[in-house]
Write a protein that holds these residues in place. Structure first.
Motif, mmCIF file in Angstrom:
data_model
loop_
_atom_site.group_PDB
_atom_site.id
_atom_site.type_symbol
_atom_site.label_atom_id
_atom_site.label_comp_id
_atom_site.label_asym_id
_atom_site.label_seq_id
_atom_site.Cartn_x
_atom_site.Cartn_y
_atom_site.Cartn_z
ATOM 1 N N ARG A 134 0.835 -1.206 0.000
ATOM 2 C CA ARG A 134 0.000 0.000 0.000
ATOM 3 C C ARG A 134 0.868 1.253 0.000
ATOM 4 N NH1 ARG A 134 -0.797 2.876 4.204
ATOM 5 N NH2 ARG A 134 -0.270 1.170 5.626
ATOM 6 N N ARG A 135 1.920 1.248 0.821
ATOM 7 C CA ARG A 135 2.810 2.419 0.862
ATOM 8 C C ARG A 135 3.503 2.633 -0.468
ATOM 9 N NH1 ARG A 135 3.737 0.592 6.046
ATOM 10 N NH2 ARG A 135 5.511 -0.670 5.381
ATOM 11 N N SER A 136 3.915 1.547 -1.116
ATOM 12 C CA SER A 136 4.589 1.687 -2.405
ATOM 13 C C SER A 136 3.659 2.298 -3.446
ATOM 14 C CB SER A 136 5.095 0.317 -2.879
ATOM 15 O OG SER A 136 6.085 -0.174 -2.003
ATOM 16 N N GLY A 137 2.395 1.875 -3.456
ATOM 17 C CA GLY A 137 1.444 2.452 -4.393
ATOM 18 C C GLY A 137 1.189 3.921 -4.124
ATOM 19 N N THR A 138 1.019 4.264 -2.852
ATOM 20 C CA THR A 138 0.823 5.668 -2.495
ATOM 21 C C THR A 138 2.044 6.498 -2.838
ATOM 22 O OG1 THR A 138 -0.643 5.022 -0.682
ATOM 23 C CG2 THR A 138 0.302 7.237 -0.588
ATOM 24 N N SER A 139 3.227 5.938 -2.581
ATOM 25 C CA SER A 139 4.478 6.633 -2.894
ATOM 26 C C SER A 139 4.570 6.949 -4.381
ATOM 27 C CB SER A 139 5.664 5.771 -2.450
ATOM 28 O OG SER A 139 6.886 6.332 -2.871
ATOM 29 N N ARG A 140 4.245 5.961 -5.234
ATOM 30 C CA ARG A 140 4.315 6.173 -6.680
ATOM 31 C C ARG A 140 3.369 7.283 -7.120
ATOM 32 N NH1 ARG A 140 8.005 6.195 -9.975
ATOM 33 N NH2 ARG A 140 7.033 8.092 -10.734
#
Length: 373
Positions: A134-140
């Protein structure tokens, strides 16, 4: 990792690191738009513009291990504070320094600064296992928002006030990242336990990654600006800026659905389909339908972005997974670094039809060799 952190702390650190990169990245992406369109205003030829654009990735390939070691010693906060200052300095140099030999050191400085910020976003997003995806998607999404808006605003300002003044504004914008960098962990958060990308003989998937970088990251970006100037001389910056901005919008909107689709039908199969369709999009550009082909390629890149890493990880033995991912990223950066050089030399000499058909054939062949099972 030197100490456990809570999910809330990981969320906050990842968000701050993403804001750091999102605020500084427009200084690089807008250069890809304006430098080829206004090479003379920067005191360079089109071939020299290709060299300057390539320098960002080339120095990252060579210096990634050193930057990763510095990040390990200094921690996220100090590494990103220095990186923000380096990015702001480099971006301002684009506005005030003329000629390739003055601009080249600025590009090298930007490349090393980006490497540090890129490491921070990836390391902090995965600092705590719970919610890492989830964090990786938000980061992108956060990171892509900066270039998306910067490309549109930069194109408008360049039309009104000229290209170089744009980078004065983007240099100041980069400094707004300093407070977010200051809020990052000071050496006790997630650490990157990796020597960085490694050079090795390429495997079929590495060859595909190289060709993808060469065609979709190198030739396409520089070629779009070049062909837009010929097709629409009065509004080339606005049109090309909108197309490149859509690339980042596509990453935000289509990346998560691509991941879910890959889970259902297989990442390698989906990557093959998307790669072949991207090759067709390049052929459409070469046939003269510039904007139709560009929109096709831009949309497909949004689907493609999340797919190569799962394919590489699935094919590697557990103990070789990190090395396989590093090798894949390295070969993509090599291709993307060479792409602007090739485009800058060949675009004025070779008809667009043959250049883009050749690129499409290379991408299709590499895709079938690496991904067909």
């Amino acid at each position: 990792m030197t100490g456990a952190i809570s999910r809330a702390e990981a969320d906050r650190a990842s968000r701050n690191a993403s804001l750091v990169l999102g605020l500084t990245l427009p200084g690089d992406t807008v250069l890809y738009l304006l430098l080829p369109l206004h090479a003379a205003a920067f005191g360079v030829t089109l071939a020299e513009a290709g060299l300057l654009l390539a320098a960002n990735r080339l120095v990252r390939i060579l210096g990634y291990g050193w930057v990763a070691s510095f990040y390990e010693r200094a921690g996220p906060r100090q590494a990103c504070l220095w990186a923000v200052l380096g990015a702001a300095c480099a971006t301002t140099c684009y506005a005030v320094l003329p000629g390739v030999w003055w601009l080249l050191p600025a590009r090298l400085l930007w490349g090393l600064s980006f490497a540090a910020m890129n490491i921070a976003t990836q390391a902090l997003a995965t600092a705590e296992a719970g919610g890492a995806a989830r964090r990786s998607g938000t980061s992108r999404a956060i990171i892509a928002t900066g270039p998306m808006l910067g490309l549109l605003a930069g194109a408008v300002v360049a039309e009104m006030a000229g290209p170089r003044v744009v980078f004065l504004g983007l240099g100041l914008l980069s400094l707004l990242a300093l407070p977010f960098a200051w809020r990052l962990p000071d050496g006790e958060g997630a650490r990157l336990r990796s020597a960085g990308p490694r050079f090795a003989l390429p495997r079929p998937l590495d060859v595909w990654s190289f060709i993808q970088g060469l065609t979709l990251d190198g030739l396409f970006v520089l070629g779009l600006a070049f062909l837009a100037a010929a097709a629409l001389p009065q509004g080339a910056a606005l049109a090309a800026g909108a197309a490149l901005s859509a690339r980042y919008l596509a990453e935000v909107l289509l990346g998560p659905p691509a991941g879910r689709m890959a889970e259902r039908i297989g990442a390698a199969r989906l990557l093959l389909w998307v790669s072949l369709a991207s090759a067709a999009g390049l052929a459409v550009i070469g046939a003269g339908w510039l904007w139709v082909g560009s929109l096709v390629v831009v949309g497909l890149r949004g689907l493609l972005q999340p797919l190569p890493a799962p394919v590489a990880a699935a094919r590697a033995a557990p103990e070789e997974r990190v090395a396989a991912l590093a090798r894949l990223a390295t070969w993509r950066d090599i291709g993307a670094g060479i792409g602007p050089l090739v485009a800058g030399v060949l675009l004025p000499l070779v008809p667009a039809l043959w250049l883009y058909l050749g690129a499409a054939a290379l991408l299709a062949a590499a895709s079938l060799a690496a991904l067909r099972r």
